[in-house]
Motif scaffolding. Structure first.
Motif, PDB file in Angstrom:
ATOM      1  N   SER A   1     -44.359 112.383 118.345  1.00 54.62           N
ATOM      2  CA  SER A   1     -44.009 113.807 118.281  1.00 54.62           C
ATOM      3  C   SER A   1     -43.934 114.393 119.684  1.00 54.62           C
ATOM      4  O   SER A   1     -43.123 115.280 119.961  1.00 54.62           O
ATOM      5  CB  SER A   1     -45.023 114.576 117.433  1.00 54.62           C
ATOM      6  OG  SER A   1     -46.258 114.735 118.106  1.00 54.62           O
ATOM      7  N   ARG A   2     -44.754 113.883 120.595  1.00 59.13           N
ATOM      8  CA  ARG A   2     -44.675 114.324 121.984  1.00 59.13           C
ATOM      9  C   ARG A   2     -43.406 113.804 122.654  1.00 59.13           C
ATOM     10  O   ARG A   2     -42.802 114.488 123.492  1.00 59.13           O
ATOM     11  CB  ARG A   2     -45.914 113.864 122.761  1.00 59.13           C
ATOM     12  CG  ARG A   2     -47.214 114.462 122.248  1.00 59.13           C
ATOM     13  CD  ARG A   2     -47.248 115.963 122.426  1.00 59.13           C
ATOM     14  NE  ARG A   2     -47.709 116.363 123.739  1.00 59.13           N
ATOM     15  CZ  ARG A   2     -47.538 117.570 124.265  1.00 59.13           C
ATOM     16  NH1 ARG A   2     -46.875 118.499 123.574  1.00 59.13           N
ATOM     17  NH2 ARG A   2     -48.002 117.869 125.459  1.00 59.13           N
TER      18      ARG A   2
ATOM     19  N   PHE B   1     -47.335 117.854 110.037  1.00 56.78           N
ATOM     20  CA  PHE B   1     -47.643 116.676 110.840  1.00 56.78           C
ATOM     21  C   PHE B   1     -48.396 115.620 110.030  1.00 56.78           C
ATOM     22  O   PHE B   1     -48.085 114.425 110.100  1.00 56.78           O
ATOM     23  CB  PHE B   1     -48.457 117.078 112.064  1.00 56.78           C
ATOM     24  CG  PHE B   1     -48.891 115.910 112.907  1.00 56.78           C
ATOM     25  CD1 PHE B   1     -47.974 115.268 113.729  1.00 56.78           C
ATOM     26  CD2 PHE B   1     -50.188 115.437 112.865  1.00 56.78           C
ATOM     27  CE1 PHE B   1     -48.354 114.172 114.493  1.00 56.78           C
ATOM     28  CE2 PHE B   1     -50.577 114.346 113.629  1.00 56.78           C
ATOM     29  CZ  PHE B   1     -49.658 113.712 114.441  1.00 56.78           C
TER      30      PHE B   1
ATOM     31  N   ASN C   1     -45.315 120.370 117.432  1.00 57.56           N
ATOM     32  CA  ASN C   1     -46.334 119.353 117.178  1.00 57.56           C
ATOM     33  C   ASN C   1     -47.700 119.943 117.501  1.00 57.56           C
ATOM     34  O   ASN C   1     -47.809 120.976 118.162  1.00 57.56           O
ATOM     35  CB  ASN C   1     -46.048 118.082 117.986  1.00 57.56           C
ATOM     36  CG  ASN C   1     -46.095 118.309 119.477  1.00 57.56           C
ATOM     37  OD1 ASN C   1     -47.155 118.525 120.062  1.00 57.56           O
ATOM     38  ND2 ASN C   1     -44.919 118.286 120.124  1.00 57.56           N
TER      39      ASN C   1
ATOM     40  N   ASP D   1     -48.091 108.768 115.371  1.00 58.84           N
ATOM     41  CA  ASP D   1     -47.289 109.941 114.999  1.00 58.84           C
ATOM     42  C   ASP D   1     -47.374 111.028 116.072  1.00 58.84           C
ATOM     43  O   ASP D   1     -46.360 111.655 116.412  1.00 58.84           O
ATOM     44  CB  ASP D   1     -47.771 110.505 113.655  1.00 58.84           C
ATOM     45  CG  ASP D   1     -47.383 109.625 112.475  1.00 58.84           C
ATOM     46  OD1 ASP D   1     -46.508 108.754 112.644  1.00 58.84           O
ATOM     47  OD2 ASP D   1     -47.972 109.799 111.386  1.00 58.84           O
ATOM     48  N   LEU D   2     -48.571 111.245 116.586  1.00 62.74           N
ATOM     49  CA  LEU D   2     -48.725 112.280 117.603  1.00 62.74           C
ATOM     50  C   LEU D   2     -47.992 111.888 118.884  1.00 62.74           C
ATOM     51  O   LEU D   2     -47.321 112.714 119.518  1.00 62.74           O
ATOM     52  CB  LEU D   2     -50.211 112.502 117.894  1.00 62.74           C
ATOM     53  CG  LEU D   2     -50.552 113.646 118.850  1.00 62.74           C
ATOM     54  CD1 LEU D   2     -49.987 114.967 118.344  1.00 62.74           C
ATOM     55  CD2 LEU D   2     -52.059 113.752 119.049  1.00 62.74           C
TER      56      LEU D   2
END
Length: 797
Positions: free
Chosen positions: A684-685, A254, A175, A680-681
């Motif tokens: 993703s983490r 991403f 990511n 989304d971020l």
């Protein structure tokens, strides 16, 4: 070969210059590489490869003022590091042989002893031979602090190659946040920055080498170098070699966008990081010099180091435009043909004395090139997550400083939080809710502070609404009643203080007062058990009380480490106030990394780490996989908080520190688009957290040969972090701090005052101009009109 995208328009604020000793460095490095066994017979390079790569040209561009001897040595270092990279690719990456790759890497520290007099083993391959020779030639002229830092950067550069190899084995694309962090280690730019200290004779004084300002300069420099390299090397790495560690590929996947759009986004991030570098030079270095009392000679060394990093950026770009190793057919130097001769290659008239940050040609003055900036594209429609073509650097800088506070945004838009961990609430929650309010009243948190107008920020009713024990009960479901009370008090103190700083110090821009308050706080966290002085206010009184209740059973070393996490959190509030004074929305990378501190993530996590005692070797917690586990969990929690608190912070507090706002500013997109990107971020983490726990920790256990007790403790730590995330989510959903009806109840009176009368702006002190004042620096002086009067997101914002 057809290029996969057109090269974007780069932000190039400094001219590239060429070292006159280029030919000598080329000749020397060719002889040296042959002596080390890197050419014919190595199976990796021959003479034609080395000539085509032309590392002498790279170093002559990136170190234009180095002596002939220093340039030759630095060039040898770069020959070695690129040989290492290609050797590791051929020997271990292509065959996916992690075990052999690790064995190869494990031997290399033997050739980097901290004491130069320590004997080394006999080298077994060209990589070892080259490293041994370079170490002996370099470290004797540098100080111990530099040797320690350089050895660490070199180890990071080498060891994180295993991370790339693991991702190739798993077919995994990282990511964006993970990629930036890991690229710094495996990409080698921190290592390059420390070679700048050698080549420029600018060893950074130990008094400031660990400061935030120097760390940010190195990190921003590193990110700029790596992102630039990703743009030029995409075709070779991704299309030819099957690499997954490339920033364009990361953003392409991403953002689910085209390669061209991803390249533009990477270039926008590159520009943002370079402007972060500039902002740090102008706003943080002068303060650091004054506060540390650094001697003039030390200040000159730091500024020479800054100049060296700037030379590296401009020279590195020029080399990428000319090297046969990279895609540069669309670049400005395309078709220039052949090798560049010494004494040519882009130097401007008088460039030998060009670095003057207060004159044309200094930091950031390419913003004066309005025609070029204006020609770089307009950023596209507001709702587009990635604007076509990006925006010019002057526009980007102005937008970061042009935020209008208190804009109506409506209720916070919340995505679905796909957290797979169930929260279990501590059975002592009911009693803790009453006891923490009694504690806060005794400490004075619920009253106006004597002589400080507007400091009565909480009362019993608002504290019941905020319900910090609910968060503690989810984080620590198995704690005793006393332990839950202490945890509730820490959350209450941290959240109250985070609300207190922007009100008391932010609205008056009293940075001196905030720093003085911070300087006294360590007095109430004694490491040796000595008595603390009499607290002067509720901030000190609350800290003294919970420190005594927390640190009592700890060893002195554990207290020291725990106190550092508190100091890191309170120092990060000064960073927020600094941005507030500049009315500056932070750079996205700097924001995410500082957000962990403002949120107090490490403070709460450290209590669990310290409980592991001697059962877990110290190196385990510093390992990249453990830091990745903790940082990914922290980022999920921080972005969760920013999503819930968006209306509170942007509309009611005039805040500039919120991930959604940072994304809006960076991508020039609307609120719903920014929420989608943050969502989304954030997830993703979360995926990374689960990946590390399932795939990387078992490998770490084996690499350290951990005993069953240590493995059980670390598995339990993963569960504690899961509880931490689940408890924070339950608290955000159920407390009465973020909903619109709660905001009207808590901030309604202030909002009516702002709506009913013109809010008088507080002028900046006339005797302390913000930023540089010389010719060509207007773009670096952020506008003060409309500066936001609130800056708190820390703890539980």
């Amino acid at each position: 070969m057809t290029q996969p995208f057109e090269l974007p328009s780069f932000y190039l604020p400094h001219p590239a210059r060429l070292n006159p000793h280029l030919d000598e460095a080329r000749a020397h490095s060719s002889v040296w590489a042959r002596e080390m066994g890197m050419l014919e017979g190595s199976g990796i390079w021959d003479q034609a490869d080395l000539d085509a790569h032309d590392y002498g040209l790279l170093c002559a561009y990136t170190h234009p003022d180095a002596s002939a001897e220093a340039l030759s040595l630095v060039t040898d270092w770069y020959v070695w590091v690129f040989f290492f990279d290609d050797h590791f690719l051929d020997m271990f990456k292509r065959s996916n042989d992690r075990e052999a790759g690790k064995a190869h890497l494990d031997r290399l520290p033997l050739f980097m002893p901290a004491d130069p007099a320590t004997p080394m083993p006999e080298p077994e391959n060209p990589v070892e031979a080259g490293l041994a020779d370079l170490w002996r030639r370099t470290v004797p002229v540098m100080g111990e602090d530099w040797r320690i830092r350089f050895a660490e950067s070199t180890r990071n550069l080498l060891n994180e190659s295993l991370w790339e190899l693991a991702n190739i084995n798993a077919g995994r694309i990282s990511n964006p946040v993970e990629y930036i962090e890991m690229r710094r280690k495996v990409g080698g730019a921190p290592w390059s920055a420390q070679l700048v200290e050698y080549a420029a004779g600018a060893e950074v004084p130990k008094e400031v080498s660990g400061s935030r300002a120097l760390r940010v300069l190195m990190d921003a420099f590193s990110d700029g170098v790596h992102l630039r390299n990703d743009i030029f090397s995409y075709q070779r790495e991704v299309e030819d070699e099957g690499e997954l560690s490339n920033g364009i590929l990361v953003l392409e996947k991403f953002l689910e966008c085209s390669t061209q759009e991803a390249a533009e986004a990477v270039n926008d991030l590159l520009t943002s990081r370079l402007q972060q570098f500039e902002n740090t030079v102008f706003t943080e270095l002068p303060v650091l010099f004054a506060e540390t009392g650094l001697a003039p000679e030390g200040r000159a060394r730091v500024l020479a180091y800054v100049k060296g990093l700037q030379d590296w950026q401009s020279g590195g770009h020029e080399w990428h435009m000319r090297s046969s190793r990279y895609m540069n057919g669309g670049g400005a130097a395309a078709g220039s043909g052949g090798r560049v001769a010494a004494g040519t290659g882009g130097a401007l008239p008088g460039a030998g004395n060009w670095w003057d940050p207060f004159a044309i040609g200094g930091v950031g003055t390419s913003a004066l090139d309005i025609l070029r900036s204006g020609a770089m594209g307009g950023g596209g429609p507001a709702a587009s997550p990635v604007g076509p073509g990006g925006v010019g650097p002057a526009v980007r800088r102005a937008r970061s400083h042009g935020h209008l506070p208190y804009q109506p945004v409506g209720p916070s838009r919340l995505p679905e939080f796909k957290l797979p961990f169930e929260a279990t609430l501590n059975p002592h929650l009911g009693g803790a809710r009453e006891r923490v309010i009694e504690w806060a009243e005794r400490m004075g948190l619920l009253a106006e502070q004597p002589g400080i107008p507007g400091s009565g920020i909480w009362d019993a009713a608002s504290m019941r609404d905020y319900d910090l024990p609910l968060c503690a009960a989810g984080i620590h479901p198995n704690a005793t009643a006393d332990q839950l009370d202490v945890s509730s008090a820490w959350l209450a103190w941290g959240t109250w203080a985070d609300d207190y700083y922007p009100v008391v110090f932010g609205r008056t821009r009293d940075l001196v007062g905030a720093k003085l308050a911070n300087e006294r706080l360590p007095l109430f966290m004694p490491v040796d058990g000595s008595p603390a002085p009499e607290p002067a206010n509720a901030l000190e009184r609350g800290l003294a009380d919970i420190w005594e209740r927390t640190a009592g059973p700890m060893t002195a070393d554990a207290r020291r480490k725990f106190r550092q996490t508190v100091e890191d959190m309170t120092a990060s509030w000064i960073w927020e106030l600094n941005n507030q004074v500049q009315n500056r929305i932070p750079d996205p990378v700097d924001y995410l990394e500082m957000r962990r501190a403002t949120f107090g993530s490490d403070l709460t996590m450290s209590l669990s780490r310290l409980a592991h005692g001697k059962a877990v070797p110290p190196g385990v917690h510093e390992h990249g996989s453990m830091r990745s586990l903790e940082n990914s969990a922290a980022d999920y929690a921080c972005m969760m908080n920013d999503l819930f608190s968006y209306q509170k912070e942007v509309e009611y507090e005039g805040e500039v520190h919120n991930a959604v706002l940072v994304v809006q500013n960076f991508f020039n997109c609307d609120y719903p688009s920014a929420v989608r990107i943050v969502d989304d971020l954030m997830h993703s983490r979360l995926d990374q957290f689960q990946h590390v726990a399932a795939k990387e920790l078992p490998v770490l256990y084996d690499d350290f040969a951990l005993e069953p007790e240590a493995r059980e403790l670390l598995d339990g730590y993963v569960k504690e972090l899961e509880n931490w995330l689940a408890g924070i989510l339950v608290w955000h959903r159920d407390c009465r701090r973020y909903r619109e009806e709660d905001l009207l109840r808590h901030f309604g009176a202030e909002r009516q005052l702002r709506a009913g009368a013109a809010v008088e702006e507080l002028p900046a002190p006339a005797t302390v101009p913000l930023g540089p004042t010389g010719l060509g620096t207007a773009s670096l002086r952020p506008p003060l009109a409309g500066a936001a009067p609130a800056a708190g997101v820390a703890a539980l914002g």
